[in-house]
Scaffold this motif. Structure first.
Motif, PDB file in Angstrom:
ATOM      1  N   PHE A 139       0.865  -1.172   0.000  1.00 33.74           N
ATOM      2  CA  PHE A 139       0.000   0.000   0.000  1.00 33.74           C
ATOM      3  C   PHE A 139       0.902   1.222   0.000  1.00 33.74           C
ATOM      4  N   LEU A 140       0.484   2.251  -0.701  1.00 32.70           N
ATOM      5  CA  LEU A 140       1.195   3.515  -0.680  1.00 32.70           C
ATOM      6  C   LEU A 140       0.944   4.201   0.653  1.00 32.70           C
ATOM      7  N   ILE A 141       1.992   4.710   1.276  1.00 33.29           N
ATOM      8  CA  ILE A 141       1.827   5.497   2.493  1.00 33.29           C
ATOM      9  C   ILE A 141       1.479   6.909   2.030  1.00 33.29           C
ATOM     10  N   PRO A 142       0.296   7.409   2.374  1.00 30.33           N
ATOM     11  CA  PRO A 142      -0.150   8.708   1.874  1.00 30.33           C
ATOM     12  C   PRO A 142       0.866   9.821   2.118  1.00 30.33           C
ATOM     13  N   GLY A 143       1.024  10.663   1.097  1.00 25.61           N
ATOM     14  CA  GLY A 143       1.931  11.797   1.195  1.00 25.61           C
ATOM     15  C   GLY A 143       3.382  11.453   0.915  1.00 25.61           C
ATOM     16  N   TYR A 146       1.074   5.192   9.626  1.00 27.21           N
ATOM     17  CA  TYR A 146       1.249   4.617   8.286  1.00 27.21           C
ATOM     18  C   TYR A 146       0.693   3.206   8.146  1.00 27.21           C
ATOM     19  N   ARG A 147       0.547   2.490   9.243  1.00 33.67           N
ATOM     20  CA  ARG A 147      -0.014   1.132   9.160  1.00 33.67           C
ATOM     21  C   ARG A 147      -1.520   1.138   8.920  1.00 33.67           C
ATOM     22  N   ASN A 148      -2.157   2.270   9.184  1.00 32.98           N
ATOM     23  CA  ASN A 148      -3.601   2.388   8.980  1.00 32.98           C
ATOM     24  C   ASN A 148      -3.862   2.779   7.538  1.00 32.98           C
ATOM     25  N   VAL A 149      -4.380   1.846   6.772  1.00 35.45           N
ATOM     26  CA  VAL A 149      -4.658   2.110   5.366  1.00 35.45           C
ATOM     27  C   VAL A 149      -5.991   2.841   5.265  1.00 35.45           C
ATOM     28  N   PRO A 150      -5.986   4.025   4.629  1.00 47.08           N
ATOM     29  CA  PRO A 150      -7.245   4.771   4.501  1.00 47.08           C
ATOM     30  C   PRO A 150      -8.290   3.976   3.734  1.00 47.08           C
ATOM     31  N   PRO A 151      -9.564   4.166   4.056  1.00 41.62           N
ATOM     32  CA  PRO A 151     -10.628   3.452   3.341  1.00 41.62           C
ATOM     33  C   PRO A 151     -10.533   3.709   1.837  1.00 41.62           C
ATOM     34  N   GLY A 152     -10.681   2.641   1.072  1.00 38.37           N
ATOM     35  CA  GLY A 152     -10.657   2.747  -0.373  1.00 38.37           C
ATOM     36  C   GLY A 152      -9.271   2.847  -0.978  1.00 38.37           C
ATOM     37  N   HIS A 153      -8.243   2.791  -0.159  1.00 39.29           N
ATOM     38  CA  HIS A 153      -6.873   2.904  -0.668  1.00 39.29           C
ATOM     39  C   HIS A 153      -6.509   1.636  -1.433  1.00 39.29           C
ATOM     40  N   GLU A 154      -5.756   1.793  -2.481  1.00 43.53           N
ATOM     41  CA  GLU A 154      -5.475   0.692  -3.399  1.00 43.53           C
ATOM     42  C   GLU A 154      -4.396  -0.257  -2.886  1.00 43.53           C
TER      43      GLU A 154
END
Length: 177
Positions: free
Chosen positions: A47-51, A108-116
Motif C-alpha cells: 500500500f502507498l503510504i499517503p503523502g 502509516y499502518r492504517n490504510v485509509p478506506p478505499g486505498h489501493e
C-alpha cells in the motif's frame, strides 16, 4: 636507494592522511544487530503510504518498505536494504537511510478506506513512472482494488492487531488490478 626511501615515505604519508581525513563509521567498534531471516513465500502486495512515494507491505511479519527501487527493513535500531524483498540484506549507515523512511507518518499502518492494494508485479513494473509522473499526486480519489478487504483489529484499523505487524485476515480472495 634514495628513491625507495622517498617512495616509502610518500606512501606512508598517503596512508596516514587517508586515515586522518576519512570519517569513522557511526557504528565503529559496535557489533551489528543480527538480522533475523525473513522468509516471504510469495511477492508481497503493498500500500502507498499517503503523502510519500513509500510503499508498505502490511502482510509481512516485520516492517518492510519499498522506496526508490530498494526494499528497507528497520531492525535493532539499524536499517537494512536490498534490491529484492527477500534479501540479501545489507546494513546501511543511518546517514544513508532515506529521510522519508525516518519521518514516516505515525499512522502509516492504517490504510485509509478505499486505498489501493498494489500487487508486487504492478509495483515492480510501474514505480519509476509513478514517481516521475507524480502519479499519486494527480489522483483525486484513490481507486479501490477488487482485492482490497477492510481490516478489523483491536487497535483502530492497523494491520495484524496490537503491534500493527503480521498477516492480515482476508475475507475473500481476489486478484488485484
Amino acid at each position: 636507494m634514495m628513491k625507495h626511501y622517498i617512495l616509502a615515505t610518500l606512501v606512508s604519508l598517503l596512508i596516514l592522511s587517508a586515515m586522518i581525513f576519512t570519517p569513522a563509521a557511526s557504528n565503529a567498534g559496535l557489533p551489528l544487530p543480527p538480522l533475523p531471516p525473513l522468509i516471504i513465500p510469495a511477492p508481497p502486495p503493498v500500500f502507498l503510504i499517503p503523502g510519500t512515494y513509500t510503499y508498505f507491505a502490511p502482510e509481512v511479519e516485520v516492517d518492510l518498505f519499498f522506496y526508490g527501487g530498494y526494499w528497507y527493513r528497520p531492525h535493532g535500531g539499524g536499517w537494512y536494504s536490498s534490491s529484492h524483498y527477500g534479501g540479501p540484506w545489507g546494513f546501511i549507515e543511518s546517514n544513508r537511510v532515506p529521510g522519508v523512511l525516518i519521518n514516516l507518518p505515525s499512522g502509516y499502518r492504517n490504510v485509509p478506506p478505499g486505498h489501493e492494494r498494489i500487487p508486487y508485479g504492478q509495483l515492480k513494473k510501474n514505480w519509476k513512472t509513478w514517481e516521475h509522473n507524480k502519479h499519486w499526486d494527480k489522483q483525486e480519489k484513490p481507486k479501490k482494488s477488487k482485492a482490497f478487504v477492510k481490516q478489523k483489529s483491536g487497535d483502530g484499523g492497523s494491520f495484524g492487531g496490537k503491534s500493527g505487524k503480521g498477516k492480515s485476515k482476508e475475507k475473500g480472495k481476489g486478484k488485484g488490478k
